[in-house]
Design an enzyme around this catalytic site. Structure first.
Site, PDB file in Angstrom:
ATOM      1  N   ASP A  20      -4.619 -12.809   2.700  1.00 25.08           N
ATOM      2  CA  ASP A  20      -5.878 -12.480   3.369  1.00 25.08           C
ATOM      3  C   ASP A  20      -7.111 -12.797   2.520  1.00 25.08           C
ATOM      4  O   ASP A  20      -8.229 -12.503   2.920  1.00 25.08           O
ATOM      5  CB  ASP A  20      -5.879 -11.015   3.852  1.00 25.08           C
ATOM      6  CG  ASP A  20      -5.053 -10.109   2.976  1.00 25.08           C
ATOM      7  OD1 ASP A  20      -4.748 -10.514   1.837  1.00 25.08           O
ATOM      8  OD2 ASP A  20      -4.716  -8.995   3.411  1.00 25.08           O
ATOM      9  N   ASP A  54      -3.078 -10.360  -2.812  1.00 21.16           N
ATOM     10  CA  ASP A  54      -3.604  -9.942  -1.515  1.00 21.16           C
ATOM     11  C   ASP A  54      -5.096  -9.625  -1.668  1.00 21.16           C
ATOM     12  O   ASP A  54      -5.542  -9.259  -2.755  1.00 21.16           O
ATOM     13  CB  ASP A  54      -2.830  -8.693  -1.069  1.00 21.16           C
ATOM     14  CG  ASP A  54      -3.041  -8.331   0.381  1.00 21.16           C
ATOM     15  OD1 ASP A  54      -2.166  -8.660   1.198  1.00 21.16           O
ATOM     16  OD2 ASP A  54      -4.081  -7.713   0.695  1.00 21.16           O
ATOM     17  N   HIS A  68      -6.550  -7.144  -0.497  1.00 19.59           N
ATOM     18  CA  HIS A  68      -6.658  -5.700  -0.686  1.00 19.59           C
ATOM     19  C   HIS A  68      -5.964  -5.299  -1.988  1.00 19.59           C
ATOM     20  O   HIS A  68      -4.946  -5.877  -2.348  1.00 19.59           O
ATOM     21  CB  HIS A  68      -5.998  -4.961   0.480  1.00 19.59           C
ATOM     22  CG  HIS A  68      -6.532  -5.347   1.825  1.00 19.59           C
ATOM     23  ND1 HIS A  68      -5.895  -6.239   2.653  1.00 19.59           N
ATOM     24  CD2 HIS A  68      -7.671  -4.971   2.456  1.00 19.59           C
ATOM     25  CE1 HIS A  68      -6.611  -6.387   3.762  1.00 19.59           C
ATOM     26  NE2 HIS A  68      -7.691  -5.637   3.666  1.00 19.59           N
ATOM     27  N   HIS A 113       0.814  -1.218   0.000  1.00 24.29           N
ATOM     28  CA  HIS A 113       0.000   0.000   0.000  1.00 24.29           C
ATOM     29  C   HIS A 113       0.854   1.278   0.000  1.00 24.29           C
ATOM     30  O   HIS A 113       0.311   2.373  -0.042  1.00 24.29           O
ATOM     31  CB  HIS A 113      -0.937   0.021   1.217  1.00 24.29           C
ATOM     32  CG  HIS A 113      -1.968  -1.072   1.187  1.00 24.29           C
ATOM     33  ND1 HIS A 113      -2.850  -1.229   0.138  1.00 24.29           N
ATOM     34  CD2 HIS A 113      -2.246  -2.069   2.062  1.00 24.29           C
ATOM     35  CE1 HIS A 113      -3.635  -2.281   0.377  1.00 24.29           C
ATOM     36  NE2 HIS A 113      -3.280  -2.815   1.536  1.00 24.29           N
TER      37      HIS A 113
END
Ligand code: ZN
Ligand code: ZN
Lengths: 563, 456
Positions: free
Chosen positions: B238, B149, B151, B110
């Site tokens: 995740d 991921d 996200h 991120h």
């Protein structure tokens, strides 16, 4: 007075020490019967000394090493409880393997139950094949021994005469495949080892020695002979430990040194970092299998005074084999020892034959005997130096799992190269020169190993792991699992509990005097957080009695080869 | 020439946390360690464990504009995590290992080009630092990053949005239902790198079957076309069915199967916060898959069996896969001006929120539309912390492949900004020469970082 005896492959060395002084030394050829060699060496250094004056005898033994190398043990069946995960086919396990259903996870929770009918079937099957010794090992059994115990109880009821060995009692550390091998080897060797211990106790008793008898371990610690029956595997590889401790005793405290033990066919290297012998970060390899046996970091280089040297084309090549004694001692082939003889670096053997050996190699190349000899020595030195460099860099390359561990890593290089063993005098100065170190051949270098045995300290260790969320703790070395009732159990209480266990264990071994000091070897404390709330703690603590030697010998660096 | 072994750096940072109860804390890889150690994987001849090493501040400056400076944004733990990826990449390139797994924390995907603070648990972007390092030190140009991921890998996307030689593919839970709220199919890269960014948002609740439909029908075909010299997997875990932050239903087996299809040169751990129920199994399975070993027996204790997927959602994904594949196939025939307009610069306004540090950043990013190179980039960025404290900076980035004209213009832009009073800090990052400048207005001082020369 203290006696140290190192039973090696070729020679058995012994020393009698009194308050840090060497009173007598002996070197006798090792015979097939280890007990005989041991007693001969003992008698040799005890001449004129009454048994009642001997407070302590420490000896090393190659019994287990030989037994494993020659595979002279009864067959062992393996009952494994691996659960899901790696295909166990990836590992080469010895013996007959049977897998049963069941699984425990990393926090010791049962995730797949046992199937007792299956256990019975497997036991019947092993019985039908004639097995009487069986090792039972489960994945994560060090976190919960439930399955191993249940399987063992079930089998023992039906086959009371079987000798069973359980994984969690042999190896409390993580690493299932190593636990399997360690448990297997323990199961295979324990009975014969027990018999050996009894014979030694009897023989020593007959000599009127009332002092304590210890056995040297691969990690340089000692255990009372009696107690060592629990862990026969720990007596392997004690030879290199003996020489390294001997050097440690012969050097001033706190030095960083390389120990070079040059023998006939191999050269053993060990490291002393700031006065402490370096332990291997992982267990030793036995019979080409990884185990959990803690050992000093020792590297064996296949080159020694008797290694065969040959000319191939224009090259002079050093081989790892031995085809007999050096040429100057009547052997068939030129060797590094002949090279040393020609250069006047040893007094062994016939100088004329040594020159002949060099001429055999050098004449077709138009090289003088001295020229050939120098080339051979250079090759031996280069081989050894390269391995020393490798040892240091692989020590630096050891993984680190914490930020501070990564940051504190620094380059360490030795200041001293210490030579022990027969071949040492000729090579040590050159090895040291290549490494920019000072060469040392300590007094009593030929019996440094026996001195090492004499000064080795007893060591005991306790690893305690508490899981406060689940309310239980384990003591790896004792194979113990117990409840935690105290809701306020914390790090400090865990340390105290570990100390109590250490004292208890010391008592059990008759070592109550050695727990005055305690070293904290490792401490891990993790808060378990679930949904932003701390629900418990995992505390993992290893403590031990101090490692090392009882005392240093003489003034240490007395006889450097160079002024 | 590839070696036979799989390299592993395991750096659980057992003494580092964002805060004591934060998901990114000491305990995160504890059970993974237990599982990997107990299985004895590290004794296998197919696997080689390496000690971690630190990335340099210069390695970070090659990728990021850290405000005010690199040292104020990174701790040693960050440098070790990034450095571990670099170390494994070196070993892959030298042929010592065939592939590697940087099983490290803290994560990084991120973290964007400009760094005012921590967002989404990340300060610096491990994969992006690796890409720039591979180019500088190993002359590798075409690189693909596949982000698995849950996200969206918005940081990685931001950094390579205008780079035609970096293919960035991210599949993740639909941004309308999860942090950071981006990663939609229309985000396809800037005018000079159209379709070099591919986003596949997945409706919540889908499992391995749809996961592999996307892999087989979109990701692998695109990779075959793109022909990267080096493939990086941002290996977030995740998407697992037990993850507390995500709502997907992937399994350890699904991840391992994906790894063995993708064949990344390097997998770098990103997120994954089911520290007991997922991480020990997913990490083990990925490691085995990289090493070419059997992972079929690695199974979560509470494995529920095959997931029943919602057929509407599945068909939505299949339609999206078709559309994206067409976009990819048509990428060179598309009318770029129709999408991005004309003019010498392409501009983007961005608002970025740093959830961990509560910073709001406003950006104006401009990229020079150059016919002979990807063009230099400028970013006018203002980070506001609370109501009172704000920092405005100006950043100039010269790409690795820059032409002489762009490089000269970029230096001019840097010098001009230094004379403007509005910027507290002005930065110039010249990747073509590996030289980085930063200028502090209040002290009227300039720092230069030239780093080690290639080959050192
Ligand atoms: Zn994530
Ligand atoms: Zn240009």
């Amino acid at each position: 007075m203290h006696i140290g005896i190192d039973v090696g492959g070729t020679f058995t060395d012994a020393v009698l020490m009194d308050k840090g002084l060497v009173k007598a030394v002996a070197k006798i050829p090792t015979s097939r019967d280890l007990l005989t060699s041991l007693l001969q060496a003992l008698d040799a250094v005890m001449q004129g000394v009454g048994g009642e004056q001997v407070e302590r005898v420490v000896f090393s033994t190659t019994l287990i090493t030989n037994m494993i190398a020659e595979k002279k043990y009864d067959p062992v069946g393996l009952i494994l409880i691996p659960g899901p995960g790696l295909d166990i086919g990836l590992f080469r396990f010895p013996g007959e393997v049977r897998v049963v259903q069941g699984a425990i996870d990393y926090r010791g929770r049962e995730i797949i139950p046992l199937n007792m009918e299956e256990v019975d079937r497997v036991a019947d099957d092993l019985a039908a094949r004639g097995y009487r010794k069986v090792a039972v090992v489960g994945k994560f059994s060090c976190r919960n021994y439930l399955h191993e115990k249940k399987v063992a109880e079930r089998i023992q009821r039906r086959f009371p005469e079987w000798k069973l060995e359980l994984g969690h009692q042999v190896a409390g550390q993580l690493n299932f495949p190593r636990r399997v091998v360690s448990t297997y080897l323990t199961c295979a060797t324990r009975e014969k080892y027990r018999f050996f211990v009894q014979s030694v106790q009897e023989a020593i008793g007959q000599r009127g020695i009332r002092g304590k008898i210890f056995i040297l371990k691969a990690d340089g610690g000692t255990l009372p002979l009696e107690g060592s029956q629990e862990v026969p595997m720990e007596t392997i590889f004690s030879g290199p430990a003996a020489s390294t401790l001997g050097v440690q005793a012969l050097l001033p405290p706190g030095e960083t040194a390389v120990v070079v033990d040059i023998g006939g066919t191999t050269t053993d290297l060990a490291l002393i970092l700031s006065g402490q012998p370096l332990l291997a970060s992982k267990g030793a390899k036995v019979d080409d299998m990884f185990t959990h046996v803690r050992a000093l970091a020792v590297k064996s280089v296949p080159v020694g005074g008797d290694s065969v040297v040959e000319r191939v084309g224009r090259d002079i090549i050093l081989y790892s084999e031995r085809l007999g004694p050096p040429y100057c001692l009547g052997g068939p082939m030129p060797t590094p020892t002949d090279a040393l003889r020609v250069l006047g670096l040893t007094k062994l053997g016939d100088p004329e034959r040594a020159r002949q050996a060099m001429n055999l190699l050098g004449a077709p190349l138009g090289l003088s005997p001295e020229g050939v000899a120098e080339r051979i020595i250079r090759q031996v030195v280069e081989t050894v130096v390269e391995e020393i460099e490798n040892m240091f860099s692989s020590w630096e390359q050891e993984p680190a799992y914490r930020v501070w561990e990564v940051l504190q890593k620094k380059k360490v290089r030795p200041g001293t190269v210490v030579g022990v063993g027969g071949g040492a005098p000729g090579f040590i100065s050159q090895i040291a020169a290549r490494l920019g170190c000072s060469p040392v051949i300590p007094p009593y270098a030929p019996v440094a190993n026996a001195i090492g045995a004499a000064v080795a300290r007893p060591t005991i260790q306790i690893t305690l792991r508490a899981d406060t969320e689940q309310g239980y703790y384990t003591v790896n070395e004792e194979g113990f699992q117990g409840q935690l009732d105290d809701p306020a159990f914390n790090e400090e209480k865990a340390l105290n509990l570990a100390k109590r266990w250490l004292a208890w264990r010391a008592n059990r071994y008759g070592l109550e005097n050695s727990v005055q000091e305690v070293e904290l070897l490792r401490k891990e404390v993790f808060n378990m957080v679930r949904d932003w709330v701390t629900v418990g703690r995992l505390i993992d603590i290893t403590i031990q009695t101090p490692r090392g030697i009882l005392y240093h010998v003489g003034g240490g660096r007395e006889r450097g080869v160079e002024e | 020439m590839r070696g036979k072994k799989t390299g592993l750096v395991f750096f659980p940072a057992f003494d580092w946390a964002i805060s004591p109860t934060h998901p990114e804390r000491e305990e995160r890889l504890l059970y993974t360690r237990d599982q990997i150690f107990e299985e004895g994987v590290l004794d296998l001849p197919q696997i080689k464990e390496y000690a971690p090493r630190l990335a340099t501040v210069h390695d970070v400056a090659r990728t990021h504009f850290c405000v005010p400076r690199v040292q104020s944004q990174v701790t040693e733990a960050h440098l070790i995590a990034a450095g571990s990826a670099l170390l494994l990449a070196d070993a892959v390139v030298s042929g010592e290992i065939k592939n590697g797994f940087a099983l490290v924390r803290p994560p990084g995907h991120h973290a964007m080009r400009v760094v005012h603070g921590n967002r989404g648990f990340c300060n610096i972007n491990n994969e992006a630092i690796l890409v720039e390092y591979l180019r500088r030190h190993h002359g590798i140009r075409r690189i693909a990053i596949v982000d698995s991921d849950v996200h969206h890998g918005d940081g990685t996307q931001d950094i390579f949005y205008h780079d035609p030689d970096v293919l960035f593919i991210s599949f993740h839970q639909d941004g309308r239902t999860i942090y950071p709220g981006t990663g939609f199919p229309h985000e396809l890269g800037g005018p000079g790198a159209y379709a070099r960014t591919i986003n596949i948002p997945l409706p919540p609740g889908l499992g391995d079957e749809t996961f592999h439909y996307v892999v087989d029908n979109l990701i692998l075909p695109i990779l075959r076309d793109f022909q990267p010299e080096f493939i990086i997997n941002s290996a977030g875990q995740d998407n697992h069915y037990t993850d507390p932050l995500g709502s997907m239903r992937f399994t350890a087996w699904g991840y391992a199967e994906f790894t063995s299809k993708l064949k990344p040169h390097l997998a770098v751990l990103e997120g994954g916060y089911a520290i007991e129920t997922a991480l020990p199994y997913v990490n083990l399975a990925i490691l085995l898959a990289l090493a070419g070993l059997d992972y079929s027996r690695v199974r979560e204790p509470d494995w529920p069996g095959a997931v029943k997927e919602n057929p509407d959602r599945v068909s939505r994904v299949k339609r999206m896969v078709d559309q994206l594949l067409r976009v990819w196939e048509e990428r060179d025939n598309i009318d770029i001006e129709k999408i991005f307009g004309r003019g010498p610069f392409y501009e983007r306004q961005k608002k970025i929120f740093y959830d961990t540090d509560y910073i709001e950043e406003e950006q104006l990013e401009r990229v020079r539309r150059c016919p002979s190179c990807p063009g230099y980039i400028t970013v006018d960025s203002q980070g506001v912390r609370g109501y009172s404290y704000s920092t405005r900076v100006f950043c100039v980035s010269v790409p690795f492949q820059a032409c002489g004209a762009c490089q000269a213009e970029a230096y001019d832009a840097y010098e001009r900004a230094k004379g403007l009073d509005v910027y507290q800090y002005v930065y110039l990052q010249d990747k073509s020469t590996d030289t980085f400048f930063s200028f502090e207005r209040d002290k009227k001082r300039e720092w230069v970082s030239e780093g080690p020369k290639v080959g050192e």
